[in-house]
Design an enzyme around this catalytic site. Structure first.
Site, PDB file in Angstrom:
ATOM      1  N   ASP A  79      27.729 -15.021 103.547  1.00 37.72           N
ATOM      2  CA  ASP A  79      28.406 -15.978 102.738  1.00 37.72           C
ATOM      3  C   ASP A  79      29.056 -15.551 101.423  1.00 37.72           C
ATOM      4  OD1 ASP A  79      27.524 -17.577 104.792  1.00 37.72           O
ATOM      5  OD2 ASP A  79      26.046 -18.781 103.767  1.00 37.72           O
ATOM      6  N   HIS A  99      28.740 -40.482 123.970  1.00 37.27           N
ATOM      7  CA  HIS A  99      28.671 -39.253 123.073  1.00 37.27           C
ATOM      8  C   HIS A  99      29.721 -38.366 123.480  1.00 37.27           C
ATOM      9  CE1 HIS A  99      25.747 -40.752 120.016  1.00 37.27           C
ATOM     10  NE2 HIS A  99      25.282 -41.385 121.082  1.00 37.27           N
ATOM     11  N   GLU A 136      30.857 -35.952 121.867  1.00 36.18           N
ATOM     12  CA  GLU A 136      30.546 -34.733 121.072  1.00 36.18           C
ATOM     13  C   GLU A 136      29.382 -33.979 122.026  1.00 36.18           C
ATOM     14  OE1 GLU A 136      29.585 -37.529 120.330  1.00 36.18           O
ATOM     15  OE2 GLU A 136      27.790 -37.670 119.056  1.00 36.18           O
ATOM     16  N   SER A 161      24.474 -11.089  97.531  1.00 35.28           N
ATOM     17  CA  SER A 161      23.189 -11.003  97.972  1.00 35.28           C
ATOM     18  C   SER A 161      22.829 -10.004  99.122  1.00 35.28           C
ATOM     19  CB  SER A 161      22.731 -12.480  98.610  1.00 35.28           C
ATOM     20  OG  SER A 161      23.364 -12.727  99.683  1.00 35.28           O
ATOM     21  N   CYS A 214      29.316 -44.984 119.694  1.00 33.46           N
ATOM     22  CA  CYS A 214      27.957 -45.348 119.821  1.00 33.46           C
ATOM     23  C   CYS A 214      27.959 -46.469 118.753  1.00 33.46           C
ATOM     24  CB  CYS A 214      26.986 -44.335 119.812  1.00 33.46           C
ATOM     25  SG  CYS A 214      25.213 -44.800 120.451  1.00 33.46           S
TER      26      CYS A 214
END
Ligand code: XMP
Length: 517
Positions: A225, A167, A169, A221, A79
């Site tokens: 992650d 695009h 994607e 935590s 693009c």
């Protein structure tokens, strides 16, 4: 060496999606601001120029010097990227009569072009642009058009340089991933060797080299992650990793104890610190959400810091930072709207070196790595949970009593979500818990009249919230089955003392947010 493709970001909303598609092709890539090309990196095998909200002829449009990139690497402009190169090398870009948005079909001039290997005739692509290329530079060839766009794709003569107006994607570009595969694998030579197993092997090796005999501290935590980062580090340095898990008293019911057990089963060296007294004392009477957040953030740093200082030989602080936390996304002014964050300024305060083994991964890749490391499903597929915990789900001031009422109601809701299974669109059976992004109960500062047996009651109302989302930036309320909602409402009102009314939050984000505070 891990090969990589660089995606230069000109500010398009779909830049991250290009990254995701390449990762799905087991090809490692890095998204960088358009003006931060790492010229000295020897592992680059190709370059993609993203879309942009700008027109190439806007005075403030983002411009990049391609003189050290063209000829050195294969390039694909998407693009704006395609328009930018067309204009830069002598072609012309002009406003299209009207913005072209939606599906279009390709007509090929060079069906055998390597970019189109495996494409069907009239392959459907997705367009979203207000400008159009009206002439291409000398020595460039048009390789595909659509009914409305003459230069839908071009290639520079005898050179691995392409531009596509559409695009690839985007989901609606039916063979878009094939195009990116043709570029990444056939043209750039990607070995497609990025996988959770290869990631674990290389990362463990690198961590061993980098950390040597040093001691590392990591704040857990209970979330995905930090847990995956801990298990990965534990593979690399074993006992030299000390994890600290602070209980601020605002976790879910039994969460501190349950997660501590999980961590011990995983062989982690964890210090659990119950600091709930301190947090409840400091939060007493505080009603302002931002004040609550500040008190909890600072309290967390103080407790963590005091604990970490006892480990006097520690040289590193490890964090579960992931890639979306770090991507410097651009907004229309060219300003970076999100830059590298770290948890509450801990590294500066503690004077430790920072170790972030997951910093290249997207969330679902972290989960794949966690599964490959043999971590239990309930730890890997956990919903996100805010750092300040239930403090931002109790509207008004916080007391131990309110926390325990909320914990009971939340526990009923979350357990019910885990137990209730339905058949999804793909034919697989999944629990409602696995079908929603995030869920929880909110304790409202509202009392209302009810009747229980022959007694009039005047008790608290709670809201239940469940949302679907892919990144928490936007979210929709989950369309949970009525039968399920009825059961949860009954269970909460019958079992949680002090609650006589349950509402279901049907607001989407925007304009609402996921949390109520
Ligand atoms: P909102 O409410 O902004 O939430 O739509 C988006 C996501 O962020 C989480 N959230 C927080 N996480 N500290 C955190 O660590 C916070 O203060 C905080 N506030 C919201 C929220 O749970 C959701 O996943």
């Amino acid at each position: 060496m891990q090969q990589k493709i660089i995606i230069l970001d000109f500010g398009s909303q779909t830049t991250q999606l290009i990254g995701r598609r390449l990762r799905d092709l087991d090809t490692f890539c890095e998204i960088l601001p358009y003006n931060k090309f790492p010229y000295d990196d020897p592992s680059i095998i190709g370059v993609i120029l993203s879309g942009s909200p700008y027109s190439v002829y806007d005075p403030e449009a983002f411009k990049v010097d391609l003189s050290r990139i063209r000829g050195r690497y294969p390039i694909l402009g998407i693009c704006y990227g395609a328009q930018y190169m067309a204009q830069l090398y002598g072609g012309k870009v002009e406003p299209a009569g009207s913005r072209e948005y939606g599906r279009a079909n390709l007509e090929f001039f060079e069906k055998d072009n390597p970019l189109f290997k495996g494409f069907d005739e009239n392959s459907q692509v997705w367009m979203s642009h207000g400008d159009t290329i009206t002439s291409i530079p000398d020595g460039f060839r048009c390789i595909a058009s659509t009914s409305k766009v003459r230069f839908a794709a071009y290639q520079a003569e005898n050179e691995p340089l392409w531009g596509v107006q559409f695009h690839p994607e985007a989901f609606h570009s039916v063979q878009g991933t094939q195009l990116l595969k043709n570029f990444a694998v056939d043209i750039c030579g990607s070995r497609q060797d990025w996988s959770p197993a290869s990631f674990i092997d290389t990362t463990v090796k690198q961590l061993k080299e980098e950390l040597g005999q040093d001691r590392v501290i990591l704040g857990l935590s209970g979330g995905v992650d930090s847990s995956v980062a801990a298990v990965l580090l534990n593979r690399a340095i074993g006992e030299r990793l000390t994890c600290i898990f602070v209980n601020h008293g605002l976790l879910r019911k039994n969460e501190f104890e349950d997660v501590m057990k999980d961590y011990e089963c995983l062989g982690l060296n964890v210090i659990g610190v119950d600091a709930s007294e301190k947090f409840f004392a400091e939060l007493a009477g505080v009603t302002d959400p931002e004040k609550k957040r500040k008190i909890i953030g600072k309290g967390f740093i103080d407790v963590f810091d005091a604990e970490a200082r006892k480990i006097s030989d520690a040289k590193w602080l490890a964090q579960g930072t992931i890639y979306p936390d770090r991507i410097e996304s651009l907004n229309i002014t060219g300003k970076v709207i999100k830059s590298h964050h770290n948890v509450g300024g801990l590294p500066e305060k503690m004077n430790l070196k920072l170790c972030e083994p997951l910093k290249w991964l997207f969330k679902d890749e972290v989960r794949r790595v966690g599964r490959q490391l043999g971590m239990p499903k309930h730890l890997i597929d956990r919903h996100p949970f805010p750092g300040p915990g239930l403090a931002v789900r109790i509207l008004g001031d916080i007391t131990r009593e309110k926390v325990s009422v909320l914990q009971e109601a939340d526990d009923i809701f979350i357990r019910a979500l885990r137990e209730w299974e339905t058949v999804c669109e793909d034919g697989c059976v999944r629990s409602l818990y696995d079908q929603v992004w995030q869920a929880g109960v909110i304790l409202l500062p509202v009392e209302s009249v009810g009747v229980m047996g022959d007694e009039r009651t005047y008790e608290k109302a709670v809201a239940i919230r469940a949302v679907t989302s892919t990144d928490a930036m936007s979210a929709d309320w989950a369309h949970l089955p009525y039968d399920f909602l009825a059961k949860v409402s009954n269970d909460i009102i019958n079992h949680v003392k002090g609650v006589n009314r349950v509402c279901y939050d049907i607001s989407s984000k925007p304009p609402a947010t996921i949390e109520w505070e």
